[in-house]
Write a protein that holds these residues in place. Structure first.
Motif, PDB file in Angstrom:
ATOM      1  N   ALA A  66      16.008  24.086   6.398  1.00 36.20           N
ATOM      2  CA  ALA A  66      14.559  23.949   6.506  1.00 36.20           C
ATOM      3  C   ALA A  66      13.986  23.277   5.272  1.00 36.20           C
ATOM      4  N   LEU A  67      14.473  23.682   4.107  1.00 35.43           N
ATOM      5  CA  LEU A  67      13.957  23.117   2.865  1.00 35.43           C
ATOM      6  C   LEU A  67      14.277  21.628   2.771  1.00 35.43           C
ATOM      7  N   MET A  68      15.516  21.292   3.142  1.00 34.11           N
ATOM      8  CA  MET A  68      15.911  19.891   3.104  1.00 34.11           C
ATOM      9  C   MET A  68      14.979  19.064   3.977  1.00 34.11           C
ATOM     10  N   LEU A  69      14.811  19.538   5.208  1.00 34.38           N
ATOM     11  CA  LEU A  69      13.968  18.794   6.143  1.00 34.38           C
ATOM     12  C   LEU A  69      12.543  18.695   5.635  1.00 34.38           C
ATOM     13  N   THR A  70      12.042  19.797   5.082  1.00 32.20           N
ATOM     14  CA  THR A  70      10.660  19.793   4.604  1.00 32.20           C
ATOM     15  C   THR A  70      10.490  18.828   3.435  1.00 32.20           C
ATOM     16  N   THR A  71      11.455  18.856   2.515  1.00 31.55           N
ATOM     17  CA  THR A  71      11.374  17.943   1.378  1.00 31.55           C
ATOM     18  C   THR A  71      11.346  16.496   1.862  1.00 31.55           C
ATOM     19  N   VAL A  72      12.245  16.200   2.794  1.00 30.70           N
ATOM     20  CA  VAL A  72      12.264  14.854   3.356  1.00 30.70           C
ATOM     21  C   VAL A  72      10.915  14.544   4.018  1.00 30.70           C
ATOM     22  N   GLY A  73      10.357  15.534   4.681  1.00 28.23           N
ATOM     23  CA  GLY A  73       9.072  15.348   5.362  1.00 28.23           C
ATOM     24  C   GLY A  73       7.965  15.015   4.381  1.00 28.23           C
ATOM     25  N   ILE A  74       7.883  15.791   3.287  1.00 28.75           N
ATOM     26  CA  ILE A  74       6.844  15.530   2.283  1.00 28.75           C
ATOM     27  C   ILE A  74       7.032  14.123   1.715  1.00 28.75           C
ATOM     28  N   TYR A  75       8.301  13.831   1.413  1.00 28.87           N
ATOM     29  CA  TYR A  75       8.610  12.527   0.838  1.00 28.87           C
ATOM     30  C   TYR A  75       8.170  11.408   1.773  1.00 28.87           C
ATOM     31  N   ALA A  76       8.526  11.554   3.053  1.00 27.66           N
ATOM     32  CA  ALA A  76       8.239  10.481   4.009  1.00 27.66           C
ATOM     33  C   ALA A  76       6.736  10.241   4.123  1.00 27.66           C
ATOM     34  N   VAL A  77       5.972  11.340   4.164  1.00 26.75           N
ATOM     35  CA  VAL A  77       4.530  11.188   4.316  1.00 26.75           C
ATOM     36  C   VAL A  77       3.924  10.473   3.113  1.00 26.75           C
ATOM     37  N   LEU A  78       4.388  10.864   1.933  1.00 24.39           N
ATOM     38  CA  LEU A  78       3.827  10.245   0.738  1.00 24.39           C
ATOM     39  C   LEU A  78       4.271   8.793   0.612  1.00 24.39           C
ATOM     40  N   ALA A  79       5.535   8.546   0.922  1.00 24.99           N
ATOM     41  CA  ALA A  79       6.025   7.178   0.841  1.00 24.99           C
ATOM     42  C   ALA A  79       5.194   6.288   1.770  1.00 24.99           C
ATOM     43  N   HIS A  80       4.922   6.806   2.957  1.00 31.17           N
ATOM     44  CA  HIS A  80       4.103   6.044   3.892  1.00 31.17           C
ATOM     45  C   HIS A  80       2.698   5.829   3.342  1.00 31.17           C
ATOM     46  N   ALA A  81       2.171   6.902   2.737  1.00 27.75           N
ATOM     47  CA  ALA A  81       0.813   6.801   2.191  1.00 27.75           C
ATOM     48  C   ALA A  81       0.757   5.745   1.091  1.00 27.75           C
ATOM     49  N   VAL A  82       1.822   5.683   0.280  1.00 28.18           N
ATOM     50  CA  VAL A  82       1.836   4.711  -0.814  1.00 28.18           C
ATOM     51  C   VAL A  82       1.850   3.292  -0.242  1.00 28.18           C
ATOM     52  N   VAL A  83       2.698   3.099   0.785  1.00 30.20           N
ATOM     53  CA  VAL A  83       2.741   1.773   1.395  1.00 30.20           C
ATOM     54  C   VAL A  83       1.366   1.404   1.946  1.00 30.20           C
ATOM     55  N   ARG A  84       0.752   2.388   2.597  1.00 30.94           N
ATOM     56  CA  ARG A  84      -0.536   2.132   3.224  1.00 30.94           C
ATOM     57  C   ARG A  84      -1.595   1.796   2.175  1.00 30.94           C
ATOM     58  N   ARG A  85      -1.456   2.424   1.013  1.00 30.44           N
ATOM     59  CA  ARG A  85      -2.500   2.259   0.007  1.00 30.44           C
ATOM     60  C   ARG A  85      -2.115   1.232  -1.049  1.00 30.44           C
ATOM     61  N   THR A  86      -1.089   0.440  -0.757  1.00 30.62           N
ATOM     62  CA  THR A  86      -0.624  -0.545  -1.737  1.00 30.62           C
ATOM     63  C   THR A  86      -1.786  -1.355  -2.298  1.00 30.62           C
ATOM     64  N   ARG A  87      -2.598  -1.850  -1.386  1.00 28.31           N
ATOM     65  CA  ARG A  87      -3.713  -2.707  -1.772  1.00 28.31           C
ATOM     66  C   ARG A  87      -4.699  -1.976  -2.659  1.00 28.31           C
ATOM     67  N   GLU A  88      -5.032  -0.771  -2.214  1.00 31.16           N
ATOM     68  CA  GLU A  88      -5.992   0.035  -2.964  1.00 31.16           C
ATOM     69  C   GLU A  88      -5.469   0.321  -4.375  1.00 31.16           C
ATOM     70  N   ILE A  89      -4.186   0.734  -4.418  1.00 33.55           N
ATOM     71  CA  ILE A  89      -3.586   1.042  -5.716  1.00 33.55           C
ATOM     72  C   ILE A  89      -3.542  -0.222  -6.574  1.00 33.55           C
ATOM     73  N   GLY A  90      -3.222  -1.354  -5.931  1.00 37.34           N
ATOM     74  CA  GLY A  90      -3.209  -2.632  -6.654  1.00 37.34           C
ATOM     75  C   GLY A  90      -4.564  -2.908  -7.281  1.00 37.34           C
ATOM     76  N   ILE A  91      -5.620  -2.698  -6.503  1.00 41.00           N
ATOM     77  CA  ILE A  91      -6.967  -2.947  -7.013  1.00 41.00           C
ATOM     78  C   ILE A  91      -7.261  -2.017  -8.185  1.00 41.00           C
ATOM     79  N   ARG A  92      -6.914  -0.738  -7.987  1.00 40.02           N
ATOM     80  CA  ARG A  92      -7.167   0.220  -9.067  1.00 40.02           C
ATOM     81  C   ARG A  92      -6.482  -0.227 -10.350  1.00 40.02           C
ATOM     82  N   MET A  93      -5.211  -0.695 -10.200  1.00 38.11           N
ATOM     83  CA  MET A  93      -4.480  -1.089 -11.395  1.00 38.11           C
ATOM     84  C   MET A  93      -5.065  -2.367 -11.986  1.00 38.11           C
ATOM     85  N   ALA A  94      -5.548  -3.238 -11.086  1.00 38.48           N
ATOM     86  CA  ALA A  94      -6.116  -4.495 -11.563  1.00 38.48           C
ATOM     87  C   ALA A  94      -7.368  -4.222 -12.386  1.00 38.48           C
ATOM     88  N   ILE A  95      -8.126  -3.196 -12.004  1.00 40.45           N
ATOM     89  CA  ILE A  95      -9.338  -2.931 -12.778  1.00 40.45           C
ATOM     90  C   ILE A  95      -9.084  -1.907 -13.858  1.00 40.45           C
TER      91      ILE A  95
END
Lengths: 899, 115
Positions: A784-813
């Motif tokens: 269960a822990l393994m699966l959950t860890t993978v789950g948290i990771y996957a969601v965040l990894a997806h969120a990072v990809v989705r927010r690439t642009r936003e994060i890029g802008i934040r870093m640019a400013i």
């Protein structure tokens, strides 16, 4: 690639019925296409000629016509999609049904193609589900075999089991109206003298009618019948398949062979099918009870009379038992000596306490599956997001919402089915582990097998998982606005799926927390009962149990002689430091009580009802390193001719004489051999007697020389652990080749294996149940822990990809690395925190189910929950950290240029 | 083109049905009739005419058969079914109510556009 590509058309071409349908469909599609082309061509021709008539040049006219008409390709495709779609409004149900298999095949083929296009995704989903489904198949195989399947007897639901009855009461039950038949039995470990050497086997001495009661046909030969119970009849025995094969080869060859059980020679008349077990004890052979003494335990199986219920039978049995008790009360029997017989269904009595453990097992397996489903749902959501353009195109080409839903469901179900098949491959291994990890078999484990019923269950679970996991995606399919997806291009995600994704992770964390709480509590229990420091030295000991047969060892003199010889010969082995003997070695579950006479100077609350009585040779207490606190130890000078003496342990001494020193006092009482009295000569330190409870019991040690017994354990102290088993066995064999060497370690319901055992194994056997519970839950919690860890990771990894642009802008400013890191980690830890809170609340309630498995720890043990919080936060942090690091490496310029 | 309005969703169907009210027409004639009957204000993107026709054929509002056009080419002729006629009456009434309501609501501003 394309040559090996699986083509459904090719498959279909092999089936005449389908081929006809396909050809018919393709012809109609061609006709429709031709018609549409002709119609559009006519339209364009008319328009162009009109423009030309009005004076345009042919080129201008052609261009104007094109502009006027719009996209010809789209009109054509849309037209074909509309006219060729298989659901005209007036279509009859029959036609619809006829096109169903084709449509199904089409959907599945499409799903297959789509999954092959995303192999990484498919593998992740399949592996996740294989884990979850495999675990559940294994758990269900065990639960179904042990709990759900009826016992393999004739009309098993009409069988009941009676225990704790007085033997006289059982005899009186012969006339009970609610019972059609009753047969009592005993339980007896005897020496089997067989070609392969002596061994201890468990037999079931049975009364007349026992075999008829169960109605189980032997595999070979016959069962015991009334002829075998006539006085003077040739002694007959029925063997289990297991024993017959071990000692005599094929069961067919066993019939007619003579075997010596204990003192008597028996002729094998039958061999039962493999795994047969009659009533609750797992035994090796069934033989007719030779005397009433063998049936003294008050155990019996009975069949309910036609129309009688369990309740009626129980009422009648209790009434008869009460009556027998009143007529036949011993003068000294107090009211507490009479206990009502226990009456249960046969199934209840066979399962015993195993049911609760299996329920825990099933629950944990289901929880793991839920987590797996949540992970898969997350993966599907992520994929669906990037597939919006595909859905939009398909929708524009005439695929209705139902069609898309069907495809999503088909994909998910397909993945789940493959996962289930993969899980089924590991399930037999997992099932085997579940059955045998305990060290001895579960009841009814002979009936546990993988069959169509299990397969159906697995597939049903797989389908349910597939549909369940696809549900969030399906619910999020935008209805009519699919065309938006064409523009979306997958880089934006609406609020809905993100919410669902986060809820899924919160749920996963919560479920994992519940499992972890269970694991923590069982771990604490296990540590509490683990006799690493049981108050005696076990690391350097080998142990064996001897049960002397009366025929060759008739009296105490012969027992003493044998013990002396064993001590001497074993002691001569190189590497052996000391050899001692005791009756009822601790941690074996063996108990011989000494009931002390009530004293006048001690209140009843302190007075122990009984002391654990052990007859030990000189050197036992020293070898066990149980130091003498006061007085002296037992010495070889304490023999037949001297005063009866005893050593108490601390607990016994302080409870018998709370106010003064026990040394020098006399204690009177009775053992199973009768009235006796001892002078207390010393007090030894406490040690544990049982696994599973850490508190010391009152104990009394007496010299074996003064009270020899025919059943005892030898304790061999050796230089280095894990050695000398073979030479020690040889020594015992040489002294008496027909003496079974019994392992002292306790197995289910008092059964014991053969062979010398390291004392460590005896201890392990004593705590096998808590260890098993802990191990099972721990394995599932890890999953269960393994699966959950993978789950948290996957969601965040997806969120990072989705927010690439936003994060890029934040870093640019000018956002700093740490603030980007914080941004992502905060998002993840928020979910972990919610899940942790939710899980803890649920766990506080749910772990009460575990209460009967816990020892020395409360279900709401704060240490467990605090430890668990740290653990989950740490693991969650780790799962957040990796995507967060990735976010900090986003290059602002590339990110801003990204679509 | 600037004064022509984009067709509102669903209105194309009604216009087609209206065009067919007087008798069978082929697709090109329907396009011209729609344009003409709205005083050349409503312009059909002709490509979208055909999917609309097929959709209504599916719903049983129109039926079609192949025939000969005025210049003796093979053309597909559409005509209203009874259901189609019924549908047209309902929809036309609904449109009437709708445009009336719109005009009343927007009366204060009507005419300003022309000024």
């Amino acid at each position: 690639m394309s040559a090996t590509r699986w083509d459904w058309r090719r498959l279909v071409a092999r089936l005449p019925f389908l081929r006809g349908l396909v050809e018919q469909r393709e012809a109609s599609r061609r006709r429709i296409t031709d018609e549409i082309d002709a119609e559009i061509a006519f339209h364009l021709h008319m328009r162009r000629s009109e423009y030309e008539t009005s004076g345009m040049s042919p080129e201008d006219a052609a261009g104007a016509t094109r502009r006027r008409f719009g996209s010809r390709a789209r009109a054509r495709a849309e037209g074909i999609a509309i006219r060729a779609s298989h659901r005209p409004p007036e279509q009859s149900l029959l036609r619809r049904l006829r096109s169903l298999p084709l449509e199904f095949g089409h959907t599945v083929a499409q799903a297959l193609r789509s999954l092959r296009a995303a192999p990484m995704f498919s593998c992740a989903v399949i592996l996740t589900l294989a884990l979850g489904i495999g675990a559940n198949t294994a758990a269900f195989t065990v639960v179904s075999g042990v709990l759900l399947r009826p016992l393999p007897y004739e009309k098993p639901e009409r069988l009941i089991y009676i225990s704790r009855a007085r033997p006289e009461a059982l005899r009186a039950l012969a006339g009970a109206g609610s019972l059609a038949a009753l047969a009592s039995h005993g339980i007896k470990g005897v020496a089997l003298i067989a070609p392969s050497g002596p061994s201890r086997v468990r037999t079931l001495p049975v009364g007349d009618g026992f075999f008829e009661l169960f109605g189980v046909a032997p595999a070979v030969g016959r069962g015991l019948d009334s002829g075998d119970f006539v006085p003077g009849a040739e002694a007959a025995v029925v063997l289990t398949d297991h024993l017959a094969r071990r000692e005599l080869g094929r069961p067919e060859d066993a019939i007619g062979t003579s075997l010596q059980f204990g003192e008597h020679i028996y002729v094998v008349v039958g061999v039962m099918p493999p795994g047969t077990n009659l009533a609750r004890y797992q035994v090796d052979a069934w033989l007719p009870a030779s005397n009433q003494d063998e049936l003294r335990f008050g155990l019996a199986a009975a069949r309910l009379a036609a129309g009688a219920t369990l309740e009626q039978a129980r009422g009648e049995i209790e009434a008869i038992a009460q009556q027998v008790h009143e007529e036949d009360a011993r003068p000294d029997a107090g009211p507490s000596d009479f206990r009502l017989p226990l009456v249960a269904t046969m199934h209840e009595s066979v399962i015993g306490g195993a049911g609760d453990g299996l329920l825990v097992l099933a629950t944990t397996a289901v929880l793991v599956l839920l987590i797996a489903c949540a992970n898969v749902a997350n993966l599907l959501l992520t994929r669906a997001n990037s597939r919006m353009p595909e859905f939009a195109v398909r929708s524009a080409l005439g695929a209705g919402r139902g069609r898309l839903v069907a495809q999503l469901m088909a994909e998910s179900a397909l993945l789940a089915t493959v996962g289930a098949l993969l899980g089924s491959l590991v399930a037999p291994w997992a099932t085997h582990s579940l059955l045998h990890a305990r060290g001895y078999p579960l009841p009814k484990s002979g009936q546990v097998q993988f069959d169509t019923w299990i397969l159906a269950f697995t597939l049903a679970v797989a389908l349910a998982c597939g549909l369940l996991a696809a549900l969030p995606v399906v619910l999020n399919l935008p209805g009519t606005g699919l065309a938006n997806g064409l523009r979306g291009g997958g880089s934006v995600e609406s609020r809905g799926p993100r919410r669902i994704r986060e809820l899924l992770v919160i749920g996963e964390v919560a479920v994992a927390v519940v499992l972890l709480a269970g694991t923590g509590l069982l771990l604490r229990t296990f540590v509490n009962v683990m006799p690493t420091e049981p108050g005696f030295a076990w690391q350097d000991k080998l142990a064996l149990r001897i049960e002397l047969p009366e025929s060759r060892y008739p009296d105490g003199e012969s027992w003493l002689q044998l013990v002396d010889q064993l001590r001497e010969d074993l002691g001569r082995l190189p590497g052996v430091r000391a050899v001692s003997a005791t009756t009822e070695l601790p941690m074996t579950g063996l108990v011989s009580p000494f009931f002390p006479e009530t004293s006048t100077n001690v209140g009843p609350e302190s007075w122990p009802r009984y002391l654990l009585h052990r007859a030990v040779t000189a050197g036992y207490l020293e070898s066990m390193r149980m130091p003498i606190q006061r007085g002296r130890t037992l010495a070889s000078g304490d023999n037949r001719n001297t005063e009866r003496v005893a050593v108490l342990n601390e607990t016994a001494a302080s409870r018998l004489w709370p106010d003064g020193d026990a040394v020098g006092k006399i204690v009177r009482g009775r053992t199973d051999l009768g009235e006796t009295e001892y002078r207390i000569v010393g007090v030894a330190a406490d040690g544990w007697s049982f696994g599973g409870t850490a508190k010391p019991n009152p104990e009394i040690f007496v010299p074996y020389l003064q009270e020899p017994r025919a059943e005892f354990e030898m304790l061999i102290e050796i230089d280095r652990p894990g050695q000398l088993i073979r030479p020690a066995t040889e020594v015992v064999r040489q002294i008496d080749p027909s003496l079974p060497i019994i392992s002292p370690g306790r197995r289910s319901r008092g059964g014991r294996a053969n062979g010398i055992q390291p004392m460590g194994e005896v201890l392990a056997a004593a705590i096998s149940t808590p260890r098993y519970q802990f191990a099972v839950v721990a394995v599932f919690a890890t999953l269960a822990l393994m699966l959950t860890t993978v789950g948290i990771y996957a969601v965040l990894a997806h969120a990072v990809v989705r927010r690439t642009r936003e994060i890029g802008i934040r870093m640019a400013i000018g956002a700093r690395t740490s603030s980007v890191l914080g941004l992502v980690v905060r998002q993840g830890m928020r979910l972990v925190a919610f899940g942790l809170f939710l899980g803890t609340v649920v766990a506080l309630w749910a772990t009460r189910l575990l209460e009967s498995f816990l020892y020395g720890v409360s279900p709401s043990d704060p240490a467990t929950y605090i430890g668990l919080c740290f653990f989950v936060v740490g693991l969650g942090g780790l799962a957040c950290w990796i995507p967060a690091r990735r976010a900090t490496r986003i290059n602002p310029t590339t990110a801003l240029r990204a679509p | 083109m600037s004064e022509s309005l984009n067709l509102m969703r669903g209105s194309l169907d009604v216009l087609i049905l209206g065009a067919l009210a007087d008798g069978p027409l082929h697709g090109y004639a329907i396009a011209k009739r729609v344009e003409h009957s709205s005083g050349d204000v409503l312009r059909v993107e002709e490509g979208s005419l055909y999917p609309a026709l097929y959709r209504m054929a599916k719903r049983g509002l129109v039926e079609s058969e192949w025939g000969r056009s005025e210049n003796n080419r093979r053309a597909r002729f559409y005509q209203l079914t009874d259901r189609g006629r019924q549908h047209l009456e309902n929809e036309a009434a609904a449109w009437g109510r709708f445009s009336e309501a719109m005009s009343r609501a927007l009366r204060p501003w009507l005419g300003r556009g022309r000024a």
